[in-house]
Design an enzyme around this catalytic site. Sequence first.
Site, short mmCIF file in Angstrom:
data_model
loop_
_atom_site.label_atom_id
_atom_site.label_comp_id
_atom_site.label_asym_id
_atom_site.label_seq_id
_atom_site.Cartn_x
_atom_site.Cartn_y
_atom_site.Cartn_z
N GLU A 233 37.20 34.45 42.58
CA GLU A 233 38.39 35.24 42.28
C GLU A 233 39.32 34.34 41.49
O GLU A 233 39.77 33.31 41.98
CB GLU A 233 39.06 35.70 43.58
N CYS A 270 47.62 36.91 44.94
CA CYS A 270 46.72 37.26 43.84
C CYS A 270 46.91 38.70 43.40
O CYS A 270 46.50 39.07 42.30
CB CYS A 270 45.27 37.00 44.23
#
Length: 481
Positions: A233, A270
């Site tokens: 990620e 995020c």
Amino acid sequence: MQTENNASFARIDEAAALAREAQALYGAASSAVRSALLRGLADALERDAAQLVAIADEETSLGAARLNGELARTAFQLRGFAERVEAGIANRHVDDAAVPGAPPAGRPHLTRVQLPLGPVAMFSASNFPFAFSVLGGDTASALAAGCTVIVKPHSGHPELSRRVHALAARVLREQGLPEGVIAFVDQASREAAVHLVGHADVAAVAFTGSYQGGVALWRAANARRRPIPFYGELGSINPLVVLPQALAEGVDTPAATLAASITMGCGQFCTSPGLIVVRDDADGERFAQALAQALSAQKPHAMLTSAMRHGFEGAAAHIASQAGVRVRLAAPADDEQSAAPAPRLFETDAQTFIANAALHEEMFGPAALIVKVRDEAQTLDVLAAVEGSLTVTLWGAQADTPENRALAVAAQRIAGRVLFGGVPTGVAVCDAQQHGGPWPASTQPQTTSVGYAAIERFLRPVALQDAPQWAIAATSGMAVA
């Protein structure tokens, strides 16, 4: 430096050897063994919660309330995987009985089973010292799959990582499992991290972190003689589209909601909304003004590390310096003397955003870029310019119209999760969750790093043809008590 790297390499080799040796036992362990370990880790976290949260707050400045909630989420996640292991999530069989005759009508008896990949190198994240760290989702899903784990802790919370690993090691001893089930590599350098990814005993990598660091490790994983899966990620700007219908009852409430999301955790999520798409009209301008005012009232805490603060300041200054960008909310003159950065808000038009790739970059911190659009067509063009994102949020798209359908299609094309209300910060742990998206949000957009489907990353399908019953039973999770 070479001597230091050699020592780090030696520690990695030792940890990888422990994980490889433990894999033979743990990979064949029953569902009862795996679920007991996951529950034991959750119980141990909760028993030591007060001490662990105090250490985490000292190292991260995230605050006791946030950290207690994150620890509770981590324990919940561990127990959730335990429940699904008991339900057979890692041992699903697809069975096709034999059909007499030649193919294509005829076939042999085929049973599709799932096997653990093997030792997983897990790179902890900076921004979630419990939920994406030593015993976070990557570790939990790998253990549920029957994979041992080699934890590479984050330098932003080293003492917490050591304490949590010590806790995990104690649980392993209590349950009679080898220490290599959760191995640990303390404070490895960048070169050592590449060595870990390239180690012959590592079967997969799980990573949450920066684009630059993730891409370097992804390349290392693919440069191996035998490449391995790299589940990374890497970053996301998480567009949030404000349609006119969303402002029908005023701008103040939606602006306050969005400001709180942008600054949550000092913007170090995020899924923090970093790109705000709004119409270039009177209501859009009132919303921009209200958002700037709401952001100015927010009081973020200090960022996780000085390097992260430096990176945020550089990213914000880079956006501010681009032609066609207006600063809607700047940092005060004395902001550099403050431990916590002030929120920032910038604005540009659709054409400028689309043409300038620099405006598509993430500002990891309490900042966002407003993009003013004329109409639906420009909104679609702006979304098309975003390469990939963990989330896209659509405000005001509740009605079933051709325009909203087109917008939903555009959002799904670039994001792993599409919201039709609320804010993207906050990711539920459940079966339906998808936390991943097209590059550069993640390296494997068909997988998720949050939710119980995350286990699928660490399982490999094998078809057994005309297999005796003992061979099929050996993969059922009941083979070893």
